[in-house]
Design an enzyme around this catalytic site. Structure first.
Site, PDB file in Angstrom:
ATOM      1  CB  SER A  23       7.374  79.974  51.262  1.00 50.45           C
ATOM      2  OG  SER A  23       7.176  81.082  50.400  1.00 50.45           O
ATOM      3  CG  ASN A 110       8.129  81.525  38.283  1.00 48.38           C
ATOM      4  OD1 ASN A 110       7.619  81.492  39.412  1.00 48.38           O
ATOM      5  ND2 ASN A 110       7.489  81.125  37.196  1.00 48.38           N
ATOM      6  CB  THR A 155      44.413  49.872  59.402  1.00 48.14           C
ATOM      7  OG1 THR A 155      45.010  48.675  59.879  1.00 48.14           O
ATOM      8  CG2 THR A 155      45.482  50.838  58.903  1.00 48.14           C
ATOM      9  CG  HIS A 156      41.168  46.662  59.572  1.00 42.71           C
ATOM     10  ND1 HIS A 156      40.301  46.188  58.610  1.00 42.71           N
ATOM     11  CD2 HIS A 156      42.382  46.757  58.961  1.00 42.71           C
ATOM     12  CE1 HIS A 156      40.968  45.976  57.479  1.00 42.71           C
ATOM     13  NE2 HIS A 156      42.227  46.339  57.670  1.00 42.71           N
ATOM     14  CB  SER A 277      25.672  61.826  83.557  1.00 39.46           C
ATOM     15  OG  SER A 277      24.642  61.016  84.078  1.00 39.46           O
ATOM     16  CE  LYS A 283      29.115  58.914  81.065  1.00 38.35           C
ATOM     17  NZ  LYS A 283      27.895  58.381  80.505  1.00 38.35           N
ATOM     18  CD  GLU A 290      28.096  61.839  72.800  1.00 40.93           C
ATOM     19  OE1 GLU A 290      27.293  60.919  72.942  1.00 40.93           O
ATOM     20  OE2 GLU A 290      28.455  62.575  73.747  1.00 40.93           O
TER      21      GLU A 290
HETATM   22  N1  ARG Z   1       7.481  81.270  47.293  1.00 44.24           N
HETATM   23  C1  ARG Z   1       7.789  80.809  45.992  1.00 44.24           C
HETATM   24  C2  ARG Z   1       9.013  79.893  46.034  1.00 44.24           C
HETATM   25  O1  ARG Z   1       9.654  79.913  46.997  1.00 44.24           O
HETATM   26  C3  ARG Z   1       8.075  81.959  45.079  1.00 44.24           C
HETATM   27  C4  ARG Z   1       7.862  81.680  43.639  1.00 44.24           C
HETATM   28  C5  ARG Z   1       6.428  81.513  43.385  1.00 44.24           C
HETATM   29  N2  ARG Z   1       6.146  81.466  42.002  1.00 44.24           N
HETATM   30  C6  ARG Z   1       4.954  81.099  41.553  1.00 44.24           C
HETATM   31  N3  ARG Z   1       4.783  81.088  40.284  1.00 44.24           N
HETATM   32  N4  ARG Z   1       3.971  80.776  42.352  1.00 44.24           N
HETATM   33  O2  ARG Z   1       9.301  79.156  45.124  1.00 44.24           O
END
Ligand code: ARG
Length: 457
Positions: A23, A110, A155-156, A277, A283, A290
């Site tokens: 990540s 965690n 409305t509508h 455009s 335009k 948008e």
């Molecule tokens: N990169 C992980 C996440 O975003 C961090 C936590 C990972 N924990 C684990 N037990 N592998 O959730």
């Protein structure tokens, strides 16, 4: 690169698996929060006598060095180290030696990642709040500047009754007010400190979790360690609040797109927030509106995506939960950008003055007023409604507007009509008579303006 958790493994991680599970590509933006959390954790470890003062000091100054490296673009990100937490811990150990390995005592990634996301989101809600207030102020200023302009209300998407443009714009300020409240309410559930929950069960070390919370300015600590590491409700709740905010921006976008068309012709957007455009030289396209309307879809998508990630997860942490970050980050980026662009677009827009003739033309905006006129002369409303319907039908046949009718013709439809009907159904009088609290009469709209200016100071 050897993983920090590789003790029980004989083979190293497959490259494909590494790329799949990492990540670091997106969670690097959490670096400052990760360091802030680690410094607080380090102080708590010292308070629990797990770290000596010199050790804690050394770790903290190492962490500050790491932060400097990030700020100056010198931090050597190691893509093979999964995530931001591992990258920072490894770098700390490189800088200060094996002592760096003591920082993770009594902590798991965690509870660490739960903390980082909470710290991040708390900050971002603050940024979004600023942008939201700025947009509301722009709408309030435009309402005030154009306070005498009348537009058809719909409305509508059919012309219904005349209203003040200011009344219409301030309706959106009401929506933004509710969005703001929702975000502030979400903040209460974001602002809870999870550290000390460790992997899922709590920790063997006597960590004073309330002390950690105080250091990090959290008013509360999580009550249950299992819940603390498994809970992403606050992320889903934030994206839900952001979705409603985007609904509101998208609805106003739709109006701006309509208003900027030659069919409506209510608004002239500035060159700074429109595009041309590549083929049609005449335009001027309302791209900003948008795009805001279009980007609303991705925020809804993030909400559905995250809810789906969470719905089947047993307690406690599951790696699925790593999938919370991209939707969250993209929601924050999208909302901030949309609010800022919208404020720019609305601030530089000019509202056109609609002539009484163009308001009178087609639509019979004051038909309801005719019915009410008859009611005030004693006709029951149902009957008055029918007479007015006949009047409109007559006009349509004769190709006339209500204002172009004369008394003899009206008298033929109902004897109750008298000369004063014409003044009664003028567009201005129609607006001015909507004088209930919350109505579109000038005095009521000025009342709204005064209140909103106070509330959005
Ligand atoms: N990169 C992980 C996440 O975003 C961090 C936590 C990972 N924990 C684990 N037990 N592998 O959730």
């Amino acid at each position: 690169m050897k993983q920090l958790w590789s003790g029980r493994f004989k083979e190293s991680l497959d490259d494909l698996m590494l790329r799949f599970s990492a990540s670091i590509g997106y969670d690097r933006r959490l670096y400052a929060y990760d360091i802030q959390g680690s410094i607080a954790h380090c102080k708590t470890l010292h308070k629990a006598k797990v770290l000596k003062a010199v050790e804690a000091d050394k770790i903290i100054s190492g962490l500050k060095k790491v932060e400097k490296e990030f700020e100056t673009g010198k931090f050597p990100i190691d893509e093979s180290l999964e995530d931001i937490h591992m990258n920072i811990e490894r770098r700390l150990t490189t800088l200060i030696g094996p002592l760096g390995g003591k920082l993770h005592t009594g902590r798991s990634r965690n509870d660490q990642v739960a903390l980082d996301v909470r710290l991040y989101l708390r900050d971002q809600i603050g940024h979004i709040d600023k942008s939201l207030v700025a947009l509301a102020k722009v709408l309030i200023a435009q309402a005030e500047k154009n306070s005498d302009r009348i537009i058809p209300g719909y409305t509508h998407l059919q012309r219904a009754q005349p209203v003040l443009l200011a009344h219409h714009l301030l309706a959106y300020v009401e929506m933004l007010g509710r969005d703001r409240e929702r975000l502030q309410d979400t903040l209460k559930r974001v602002n809870v400190m999870p550290l000390g929950s460790a992997a899922l069960a709590g920790t063997n070390f006597p960590l004073d979790r309330h002390y950690t919370a105080k250091l990090l300015k959290f008013p509360k600590v999580t009550n249950n360690s299992l819940d603390a590491v498994a809970d992403r409700d606050f992320v889903a709740e934030f994206i839900a609040a952001a979705s409603l905010l985007m609904v509101h921006l998208s609805r106003l976008s739709e109006e701006v797109v309509l208003w900027a068309s030659s069919e409506f012709g209510f608004i002239e957007l500035s060159d700074r927030f429109t595009t041309g455009s590549s083929i049609m030289p005449q335009k001027k396209n309302p791209d900003a509106a948008e795009l805001v309307r279009g980007k609303t879809g991705r925020v809804f998508g993030h909400l559905t995506g995250l809810l789906t990630v969470l719905k089947g997860l047993p307690l406690a942490y599951n790696k699925d939960m790593q999938e919370d970050k991209e939707p969250l980050f993209d929601t924050v980026d999208t909302v901030l950008m949309c609010l800022d662009v919208f404020a720019g677009m609305m601030k530089t827009a000019k509202f056109k003055r609609l002539s009484p003739e163009s308001l009178a033309q087609s639509g019979f905006l004051t038909a309801t007023d005719i019915a009410d006129y008859l009611v005030m002369k004693g006709t029951p409303f149902r009957k008055a409604h029918e007479i007015t319907g006949q009047t409109v039908a007559f006009c349509l046949d004769a190709g006339l507007t209500l204002e172009e009718m004369d008394l003899p013709r009206l008298k033929k439809i109902s004897k109750t009509f008298e000369e004063d009907v014409f003044e009664f159904i003028s567009i201005e009088n129609s607006v001015e008579r909507k004088n209930v609290f919350g109505g579109t009469a000038g005095g009521r709209v000025r009342e709204q303006l005064r209140r909103l200016k106070r509330e959005w100071k």
